[in-house]
Design a protein around this motif. Sequence first.
Motif, PDB file in Angstrom:
ATOM      1  N   THR A1766       0.783  -1.404   0.045  1.00 25.65           N
ATOM      2  CA  THR A1766      -0.104   0.055   0.091  1.00 25.65           C
ATOM      3  C   THR A1766       0.936   1.219  -0.023  1.00 25.65           C
ATOM      4  N   SER A1767       2.072   0.936   0.414  1.00 25.66           N
ATOM      5  CA  SER A1767       2.964   2.426   0.690  1.00 25.66           C
ATOM      6  C   SER A1767       3.708   2.723  -0.723  1.00 25.66           C
ATOM      7  N   SER A1769       3.920   2.843  -4.946  1.00 27.80           N
ATOM      8  CA  SER A1769       2.745   3.157  -6.087  1.00 27.80           C
ATOM      9  C   SER A1769       2.845   2.268  -7.019  1.00 27.80           C
ATOM     10  N   THR A1770       1.843   2.294  -7.806  1.00 23.98           N
ATOM     11  CA  THR A1770       1.754   1.451  -8.865  1.00 23.98           C
ATOM     12  C   THR A1770       2.980   1.149  -9.739  1.00 23.98           C
ATOM     13  N   ARG A1805      -6.110   2.886  -8.197  1.00 21.20           N
ATOM     14  CA  ARG A1805      -5.175   3.730  -7.322  1.00 21.20           C
ATOM     15  C   ARG A1805      -5.160   4.972  -8.254  1.00 21.20           C
ATOM     16  N   ASN A1806      -5.000   6.140  -7.322  1.00 16.80           N
ATOM     17  CA  ASN A1806      -4.498   7.486  -7.740  1.00 16.80           C
ATOM     18  C   ASN A1806      -3.388   7.781  -7.394  1.00 16.80           C
ATOM     19  N   ASP A1807      -2.228   6.917  -7.730  1.00 18.24           N
ATOM     20  CA  ASP A1807      -0.977   7.131  -7.223  1.00 18.24           C
ATOM     21  C   ASP A1807      -0.307   8.399  -8.122  1.00 18.24           C
ATOM     22  N   GLN A1809       2.670  10.224 -10.426  1.00 18.58           N
ATOM     23  CA  GLN A1809       3.381   9.763 -11.246  1.00 18.58           C
ATOM     24  C   GLN A1809       4.922   9.503 -11.323  1.00 18.58           C
TER      25      GLN A1809
END
Length: 1849
Positions: A1766-1767, A1769-1770, A1805-1807, A1809
Amino acid sequence: MSVSELYSQYTRVWIPDPDEVWRSAELTKDYKEGEKSLQLRLEDETIREYPIDVQSNQLPFLRNPDILVGENDLTALSYLHEPAVLHNLKVRFLESNHIYTYCGIVLVAINPYEQLPIYGQDVIYAYSGQNMGDMDPHIFAVAEEAYKQMAREEKNQSIIVSGESGAGKTVSAKYAMRYFATVSGSASDTNIEEKVLASSPIMEAIGNAKTTRNDNSSRFGKYIQIGFDKQYHIIGANMRTYLLEKSRVVFQADDERNYHIFYQLCAAGSLPEFKELALTCAEDFFFTSQGGDTRIEGIDDAEDFEKTRQAFTLLGVRESHQISIFKIIASILHLGNVEIQAERDGDSCSVSPQDEHLTNFCQLLGVEHSQMERWLCHRKLVTTSETYVKSMSLQQVLNARSALAKHIYAQLFGWIVEHINKALHTHLKQHSFIGVLDIYGFETFEVNSFEQFCINYANEKLQQQFNSHVFKLEQEEYMKEQIPWTLIDFYDNQPCIDLIEAKLGILDLLDEECKVPKGTDQNWAQKLYDRHSGSQHFQKPRMSNTAFIVVHFADKVEYLSDGFLEKNRDTVYEEQINILKASKFPLVADLFHDDKDSVPATTTSGKGSSKINIRSARPPLKASNKEHKKTVGHQFRTSLHLLMETLNATTPHYVRCIKPNDEKLPFHFDPKRAVQQLRACGVLETIRISAAGYPSRWAYHDFFNRYRVLVKKRELANTDKKAICRSVLENLIKDPDKFQFGRTKIFFRAGQVAYLEKLRADKFRAATIMIQKTVRGWLQKVKYRRLKAATLTLQRYCRGHLARRLAEHLRRTRAAVVFQKQCRMRRAHLAYQRARRAAVIIQAFTRGMFVRRIYQQVLMEHKATILQKHVRGWMARRHFRRLRGAAIVIQCAFRMLKAKQELKVLKIEARSAEHLKRLNVGMENKVVQLQRKIDDQNKEFKTLSEQLVAVTSTHAVKVEKLQKELARYQEGHGGDSSLRLQEEVESLRAELHRAHSERKILEDAHTKEKDELKKQVAVLEQENALLKDEKEQLNNQILCQAKDEFAQNSVKENLEMKKELEEERSRYQNLVKEYSRLEQRYDNLRDELTIIKQTPGHRRNPSNQSSLESDSNYPSISTSEVGDAEDALQQVEDIGLEKAAMDMTVFLKLQKRVRELEQERKKLQVQLEKREQQDGRKVQVEQAKNELDLDQDADLAYNSLKRQELESENKKLKNDLNELRKAVADQATQNNSTHSSPDSYSLLLNQLKLANEELEVRKEEVLILRTQIVSADQRRLAGKSTEPNINARTSWPNSEKHVDQEDAIEAYHGVCQTNSKTEDWGYLNEDGELGLAYQGLKQVARLLEAQLQAQSREHEEEVEGLKAQVEALKEELDKQQHTFCQTLLLSPEAQVEFGVQQEISRLTNENLDLKELVEKLEKNERKLKKQLKIYMKKVQDLEAAQALAQSERRRHELNRQVTVQRKEKDFQGMLEYHKEDEALLIRNLVTELKPQMLAGTVPCLPAYVLYMCIRHADYVNDDLKVHSLLTSTINGIKKVLKKHNEDFEMTSFWLSNTCRLLHCLKQYSGDEGFMTQNTAKQNEHCLKNFDLAEYRQVLSDLSIQIYQQLIKIAEGVLQPMIVSAMLENESIQGLSGVKPTGYRKRSSSMVDGDNSYCLEAVIRQMNSFHTVMRDQGLDPEIILQVFKQLFYMINAVTLNNLLLRKDVCSWSTGMQLRYNISQLEEWLRGRNLHQSGAVQTMEPLIQAAQLLQLKKKSPEDAEAICSLCTSLSTQQIVKILNLYTPLNEFEERVTVAFIRTIQAQLQERNDPQQLLLDSKHMFPVLFPFNPSSLTMDSIHIPAYLNLEFLNKV
């Protein structure tokens, strides 16, 4: 190794394939030498027989092990050949999405045709300072290597970027320049790095165009030199251009475009400033519409044109020059549209005078229309004897027009390049430079002309330089490692270069043919055939006589000779140039005045610029005629020679760009096109050179770690790893030529590493088989034992079951017999019992009937008796309860009366007595008063008893007289009267009976009324209780709701305020950081300016002036001082309407104040109506209230007298207190003993208290007497008016009782007599005290009754208030219900929005209420603080004066008792110094102080000393001294920190001292918020005169700067250790294996090297940091924040390296990371730092380590990864999965399908960029207040500090 060993069963090989170039296959059986074919199985399971040429014995290429596939460096492959290189690039590009790969010294870059997030600032900083082999391949790594070598070796560098059109050369060069601009920065404020980057849009606009292969293809070559100074900052740049494709200006092929600038200008032609250009859309012009479509998908030409104009402006090109440039470009478009008409003869042509395009062309260039019209169609011929004009044919005119257009554009291109170079030029001395060469790659088309010939010629020269450089590096590597050097045969393309540029080569013959008056392309081709037919690099095509073939290093290229001569000459006629020279526009004329000749010939782009600095090796020949003799080929060859000289003088770095497909598809790989470019760009030649020697190279340590499984156990006993490696290789590889032992490395021939990997895999496989065999045997044994035990168990249970079944049968048989016996017996027994029971029942019923009859009779009699008993008892009890109830009611009423009287007395006593002591003291007076009252009552009783005796005596006399008269009357009348008397007696008795009955009726009525009143009172009390309960419930509900809402809102607000506070603190600290950076820069510039201005004979001293003085004047306006609405209005008036309009808080307060005023208006209106009603009632009962008015007047008089008396008494008490203190002080000074003074002092205080209490009692008595005098006067005046109103009812509580009229009259007369007596003061006994006391008691009774009435009124008002609140709540409820009904009618979205608005308004109102309350409390608090300060100061001054007086008296009395110890005891914690000693103080205490000197003293001693000096300056009220000392201190600290900007101990020392000084200024500021933990002694050390809040802010800013410097130093120490300690070092020995590496060795791969660190080193360093900060007394909260920041940096650096390095993304690295992180967590717990939040900052790294260890196969695994990470990003998750590399063959790679599954699940997810973490991010620091427990007088100053000039006060 024999061939049969290599080509055995299951060996994988590469075979040629027409579609995929190379295809993988697997041997199905062993190969034996001599066989003619191989049996292969392809990847699609098809069987194929591969033929082998027996003569050449050319076997297929072997495939590398899977563990080597996907390597960062192609030279790390064991088998180096074309299919291995192609497959490795394909795997990296398609599966891992890696576009960069090393191939030795070359960086291979594949164009992804997609924007990738790998070029941000974070990536640049990640590669900055790293060695080239430490990170994954990247263009930034090459740029960093060039920058580092320039700085380390002080040698110029070059980056050579080459490749086909569309391969990404320009973008790669642009990113390299961006890297230099970001890393190095500018040495001045000229922003030269921005100008270097700004040149790219301009050059792309005028030099790039769309081709069939690339939408933004560079049609020229350029070499940009970026200059650096000695500090390696960018100071300037210079650009050279090569071979601009001028033919594109006048001709474009299908689906191609002209240069971008033409289309950009057409797109902006509608702008007002470009109206005079007369431009329309690009389709309307011939020069821009030949390729078809004029637009590029996804490109906005108008937007790009704005960027181009901005770039021109940034580079300093004036607006007028820009307009002129655009005019020239527009004129070229109009020139292409000029219509040329052929005449009938065909040898001449003309242009229409009305041609608008020609008119526009002449107007834009400022030339004469008629001349241009003439010389477009004619030319001048000059002979020796005459000159004549000749007309030209249509084709000649078109060629001349095209030549003119090309020449104009080429000259303009050169002018722009020249001005860009001027903008990038600098006057500073250049120390070194880095050149970036962006040049065309090898090109071959179906039709190849002069341009392709020049491009391929340049690539031949560059390939020759590349080959020699690679060969040189190989040779240096062998010599460095002391390997025997053997000559490596590599391809030398010098013969091909000689064919082109040597004497009588292709270019020489071309120039010679150009000089011939009627030379043709066919003649030149024939000369080539005749001259070079014998050369091995020159061939003649079979089917053509005008073409020739050149065998280049990459491929054979066929060139068509048509057009070579014309393009080489590139002639422009003199007449047309002369017209342009005469232009009225200076820029146009200057473009063509640069050439000396009258008939200029075209030059290459950039040759017209003087900034190119290209000089010919030979002096130029003079022109023999009016045409140029320097052909294009000659110019290009000269510039190419100069370029090669520049490159040979620098250290080159190579970037080869590859175009993966021709369709421009993202991440699509075409093997055919890739192989073609790999062959052309020299990558395969590098591989071939490497493969010819020893391509595989291993460090001894890495080789031992990788292949120690092949070492025998007895060999491991040897500690020398080199010896072990030697013995192992000699045993495993029998041919000694296959490997060589260097000084630090082992060198292997191609294929040997693969063989070792095969042996290693076989070893592991054998061990695995052994383990599997043992485990499987053990499992079978366990299975057999389990089956045997199960069988025995089954048998045992079956036999037991049979035995139990037999026993059951026997038991049932016996049970059946018993059952039959019992059943028969039971049947007989039941029959007998039935008969017997019937008889008994009959008897029982009969007997019961008789008994019940008797029982019923007795029962009825008994019940009648019980009823009589209960009725009589009930009647008796009812009578008793009535009597008892009446008695209880009487008792309650009497007791209530008594209680009320006692309560009144107690209230009077409570109000008159201030405290218990005074009550006790005044008790004697009260006893005296009561005794007097008793005496009065006794006297009155005596008088009344005497009167009663007199009355009874007279009554007895009257009775006797009446009896005598009656007797006489009876005697006189006789018997007649007796009857009458009897009748009268009867009548009297009847009347008496009637009176008794009436009395009884009245008593009953009175009783009923009394009961009803009691009931009403009870009901009212119940209602009152219910109202109170409802009030309490409502209050509780309101409080609970308010608490809940307030708690929730407060939690939310606290969280939001914390976030806002953190953001604000972060922004503020960033501003502080920026300020410190600017201040540092200012100091640097000032130093440089000082150095520049120095003369040899004069030297200036540096200025000590600091800018801090301006920084200290912070504004001290606080918005929290705005309390209520009036203050807000005042603030609006003060700061102005404009600023106030921006203050939303003030606006909301005003709005709320308006609402409150409206509510108050309504309340006042309601009260007014009630008053009017009450006034109406008062008119009716006005007469009844006269006495009450008198009492109220008496109350007012009493209050005024009491107030005056209290004021006078207060003054007297103050005087007495002062006199008493003086007396105490005198007595204390006279008394020599120190123990008796406190007793006497307390005794005097007690006496003073007793006197005050007695005085209060006397004062109350006097007040009561004075009040009685006033009331007597008022009563005398009002006596006449009160006489007629005797029967009027008063308002006393006892007035409702029944009073006889005669008694009332008698009481009134008694009162009047008493009043008349009070007028005569002489009737009072003694001094009249008894009468006054009696009147005072009556007055007190009246006061108590008035107070009781006031309380009842307050109660009524409270009830009314509660009712008003209830009504308000009802109104609010109605409003909410109405709102709720309205809300239900809305849509769900509108309902949500409406609810949010309502909640926001409610919360806003509550927030404002709370703010108002807080502000009022703060205002009261400040007032109280000010008063407390004033009182404390007065008390302290008095005590100080007394102490000073005592010390003076004692000094006079005790002459020799004053010792040093006595003086030390009187030290008040202040240090005095003279103003001239301030510099010495700062020098000894700040600038020259070493932290080691204070090792054994109190932590933060300098801060305490400075505060004691500040306190003395405050004590003497010297503000200048305070200001000077603080300013000098801050400047000194800054100076020390600047000098020791890399010393952690010094920085930590001054951070702790600065914070301690800040804490001292807060702790002793006098503010109660900071004094809660102070002792009484510490409160004495507070500042008295000055508020240093602004300096506290300055010190806070300074602390932030020091903290940031501390973090920077710590990060600088830790950062080189992190990667090695966290990722590379083997914390768990033997866990990680080392993979083969290529040419780029890792800098820290050597464990024994200097750059290797382990985790213990990092922990030791952090221990050192912690020890230093703790010993120097730094606040624990700051230490926690320091380590939180450091752990975040460790996390960011480690994770960024993990994301940029393929070699560490493995399962074993994940295990090492988990272990290392656990060690760091253990260290945090051991140092009690786990509460700092440092572990939370490591969460991304923890999850990355877990991701490396998780299973990565099934969809369940993908779901587990998504829920765990979860910590991360994609992008980070996908990047790690792409980088995951197995270290052993038994591990499996992550499939592409699994990665796609992960991406699909993470789409929601709105990770951000951003791929990498910001390692430069700094958490906002918070300095909590931490007061010291030390007192200033207890601090000892060591003598070695040299502070003897400080005097203790």
